[in-house]
Write a protein that holds these residues in place. Sequence first.
Motif, PDB file in Angstrom:
ATOM      1  N   VAL A 247       0.867  -1.180   0.000  1.00  0.00           N
ATOM      2  CA  VAL A 247       0.000   0.000   0.000  1.00  0.00           C
ATOM      3  C   VAL A 247       0.902   1.227   0.000  1.00  0.00           C
ATOM      4  N   ASN A 249       1.333   5.516  -0.432  1.00  0.00           N
ATOM      5  CA  ASN A 249       0.720   6.849  -0.393  1.00  0.00           C
ATOM      6  C   ASN A 249       1.061   7.541  -1.705  1.00  0.00           C
ATOM      7  N   SER A 250       0.158   7.462  -2.657  1.00  0.00           N
ATOM      8  CA  SER A 250       0.436   7.869  -4.033  1.00  0.00           C
ATOM      9  C   SER A 250       0.702   9.364  -4.151  1.00  0.00           C
ATOM     10  N   LYS A 255      -3.688   9.553  -2.385  1.00  0.00           N
ATOM     11  CA  LYS A 255      -4.393   8.629  -1.494  1.00  0.00           C
ATOM     12  C   LYS A 255      -3.669   7.287  -1.513  1.00  0.00           C
ATOM     13  N   SER A 256      -4.068   6.403  -0.628  1.00  0.00           N
ATOM     14  CA  SER A 256      -3.416   5.101  -0.530  1.00  0.00           C
ATOM     15  C   SER A 256      -3.869   4.187  -1.659  1.00  0.00           C
ATOM     16  N   ARG A 258      -2.867   0.294  -3.704  1.00  0.00           N
ATOM     17  CA  ARG A 258      -2.110  -0.954  -3.703  1.00  0.00           C
ATOM     18  C   ARG A 258      -1.267  -1.006  -4.974  1.00  0.00           C
TER      19      ARG A 258
END
Length: 265
Positions: A247, A249-250, A255-256, A258
């Motif tokens: 996961v 943190n983009s 937002k998170s 995968r």
Amino acid sequence: MITEIVDTQFADIRLPCAHDGKTIQVAMVPLCAAMHLDSEQELRRIAQDEDLGSHLKPLPYAPPLSDSNALPMGAVALWLHRLAQHTTDTVQRHRLAVLQQEGFVTLLEQWSLLLHSNTASDDVATLKRQFKRMQTQMDAMDVSLRQAESFIEREIIRAQLSQLCAFPVGPRSTQSPALDQFWRAVFARLMGGAEINHARRSDRFLALNFRHLRGVLGEEDSSLHLTPELRNELKRSRYPNFLGVRVVNSRISRKSLRCWVFNLH
């Protein structure tokens, strides 16, 4: 893999170069000398440069304690570009233009033959075109960096510049055709400016979310579909080196997500 220093043609001069397993490293002291620059002063300036300093390292396979500082060829392109922006000497500007236009062409021709003894001329031409596009993109990013108004914007541009400085040149891959095709497609799009790397440290890591990848690039390229075969091959990928599905943190979506995460170094 070439495990020695190679006397390399760079336009009309010859420079010690070596392959570090990922790209071609160029010795800077002889290059500075050929350009009639004070190498000690120039290396000090490079070391203090926010974009170039982290790329300055000893030339692979050089004797210990030798004066052998080197930059990857992509970083040399950025260095030459910045020199050209700041010099007012007409002769030096002409010299820089020759090195920028011809130096990397001759270097890539020689190293392509060394790394792939049976390289087709089309492959060499493709590599030279890719590097030329990279130079154009790098020049535009450098302009954007000077015009950036916020710290975050500058950091994003710097991370992208760092990726370009590490322009990969390596032996023909022994990995599966599916994985090889996948990485060719991904890096071609990254070099083209596609926002597909979700890692905040995009100079060191590559984080791919396949749903986002398909959304950005469309369904037309089957090499980017996460098939069971590709999934297995990605887990065995060595360059970039697979770290895991995590996961993240983009930095793109804020937002998170995968993502499949890989180490670029």
